[in-house]
Design an enzyme around this catalytic site. Structure first.
Site, short mmCIF file in Angstrom:
data_model
loop_
_atom_site.label_atom_id
_atom_site.label_comp_id
_atom_site.label_asym_id
_atom_site.label_seq_id
_atom_site.Cartn_x
_atom_site.Cartn_y
_atom_site.Cartn_z
N ASP A 142 21.73 29.35 28.05
CA ASP A 142 21.02 29.04 29.32
C ASP A 142 21.81 28.81 30.54
OD1 ASP A 142 19.21 27.79 31.16
OD2 ASP A 142 18.90 25.89 29.97
N ASP A 351 18.04 33.10 36.95
CA ASP A 351 17.81 32.22 35.82
C ASP A 351 17.77 32.60 34.34
OD1 ASP A 351 17.89 29.54 34.43
OD2 ASP A 351 15.70 29.39 34.90
#
Length: 472
Positions: A142, A351
């Protein structure tokens, strides 16, 4: 029993139970193997990267993968990012203190806190080793998270089902928990947006990591030996040893944080390998049986492995750990969409944890119009699905006439999206544009649009690069 309490009581019970509980067993000494000579910096290393949906087959599961669950999680992450950018207080704290009723609500997985949890996610994972001797765990990658953490025994409050055996710190010769007086503990507020607390019984630092989809992890800030490949290990790796881990983490053991922050795995490895990383995300939903494999590469050598085109990284004072870029133009079949240049002037984030790209309403409407004009000549339109409102009858493999969408960033770098990047088959015979409108002034380039590109993060020089055909 704890989860039947009202929200605020449940919050305080979880937190103070950890603070006052007996802490994990601590090894009497840590083995120090770090090479401190800067002249010995290595060029980098590479790990295999997998789509997390593959974890579902590793355990028996009666819950099928749900696009609805995935989109719900995606929407909540986007709302959280926007709220933080808007400088609203308590956004992440509210996720940490979510009651069991909220976690079991109709917008989340049907039984998110019980065995058989569906993956319900569009993220990616790597295998890392932790402890001495090393035990290996499947960890979600992440770029929007700073602190890395994984579930740890004795699971004082709750641990969800995971593919690998849960890490037992007492079996590691190099494990230790960090005290509240440590510099790493004092860095937690900036890294997680949640203030740490201290165990009165042991003086151990208690972290709280919370996420926009109401998932959270609470536990002890710890340190141990990190093994990334059989020949590459790094001592003194700081991470969270989770004792209460609830929400939509699927069957992964935890999260690897790659944000631009001093506690992220990237920052901790930067002295040894350089402050840079790259990855290629293999295809997931559009081509689930693809033979392409992905990778995560750590170090400066990852910046020279492909012919990248770079765009500058932009700083955002409200969330300095995230990766912001300047989206300047979108074209469909080579023609710029009909929207003013000022419509692009919103914060734009690259992202890995968001699946579906979000665009400002004006930009999305112009993109939709151009895309539908071409697609509708050959394919009949179908009803929308949740946030995906541009859909057609047919499967991705059968659609031979799909206009290329190109996202162009400052400096001329771009993503030329082919069918597997722009379309997603949500059910048999119904395919939708995998881009959605954002009601908030924000753009997020999701991982679905990044698939099969090599994306290079040259953090040291504040730039991101893109290269096509990265997954082999």
């Amino acid at each position: 029993m704890l989860q039947s309490l009202p929200s605020e009581v449940y919050k305080m019970t979880i937190f103070w139970f950890l603070v006052f509980s007996a802490h994990l067993a601590i090894a009497s000494s840590a083995v120090e193997v770090q090479d401190k000579d800067p002249r010995h910096k290595k060029e980098g290393m590479q790990l295999n990267l997998y789509h997390v949906k593959g974890l579902e087959s590793s355990l028996t599961s009666t819950s099928p993968f749900s696009f609805s669950d995935m989109i719900t999680k995606d929407e909540e992450r986007v709302r959280s990012l926007h709220s933080t950018l808007a400088n609203k207080e308590g956004v992440r704290n509210s996720a940490t203190t979510a009651s069991s009723d909220k976690l079991r609500g109709p917008n989340l997985l049907t039984t998110p806190l019980k065995s058989g949890l569906s993956i319900g996610s569009g993220n990616y994972y790597v295998k890392i080793g932790l402890g001495t001797p090393a035990k290996y765990f499947s960890m979600i990658v992440d770029t929007g998270s700073s602190l890395s953490w994984l579930q740890c025994q004795p699971c004082v409050i709750y641990c969800h089902e995971q593919v690998d055996p849960i890490f037992t710190p007492s079996t590691s010769k190099t494990y230790k928990s960090l005290p509240c007086s440590s510099l790493q503990c004092s860095s937690l507020k900036a890294s997680t947006l949640n203030a740490p607390s201290c165990s009165n019984a042991t003086g151990s630092c208690v972290y709280k990591a919370s996420y926009g989809d109401s998932s959270f992890s609470i536990g002890y800030l710890s340190q141990d030996l990190l093994t990334l490949t059989p020949s590459e290990a790094s001592s003194s790796f700081v991470y969270g040893c989770g004792q209460d881990n609830q929400g939509l983490f699927g069957k992964a053991a935890g999260i690897i944080g790659l944000a631009n922050d001093k506690l992220s795995m990237l920052a901790q490895l930067s002295k040894k390998y350089g402050n840079a990383f790259s990855y290629c995300l293999p295809t997931s939903f559009s081509e689930p049986n693809s033979s392409l494999s992905g990778f995560l590469s750590i170090g400066t050598s990852s910046l020279t492995s492909s012919p990248y085109k770079f765009t500058p990284l932009l700083k955002n004072k409200k969330i300095p750990s995230l990766y912001f870029v300047d989206l300047t133009t979108i074209t469909v079949a080579g023609k710029p969409i009909a929207v003013s240049a000022s419509s692009y002037n919103v914060p734009t984030i690259i992202d890995s944890g968001t699946v579906i790209t979000r665009l400002p309403e004006a930009v999305y409407n112009a993109l939709q119009k151009s895309f539908v004009t071409i697609m509708s000549k050959k394919y009949a339109q179908a009803p929308g699905f949740s946030i995906l409102d541009t859909c057609f009858k047919g499967s991705v493999k059968e659609m031979s006439t799909v206009p290329e969408i190109q996202m162009i960033f400052g400096g001329g770098a771009g993503l030329a999206l082919q069918a597997h990047n722009s379309l997603i088959e949500i059910e048999k015979g119904v395919t939708c544009l995998a881009i959605a409108s954002s009601s908030n002034p924000i753009s997020i380039i999701g991982n679905y649009q990044q698939q099969t590109f090599t994306v290079a993060y040259d953090v040291a020089n504040s730039k991101i690069g893109f290269a096509a055909g990265g997954c082999k």
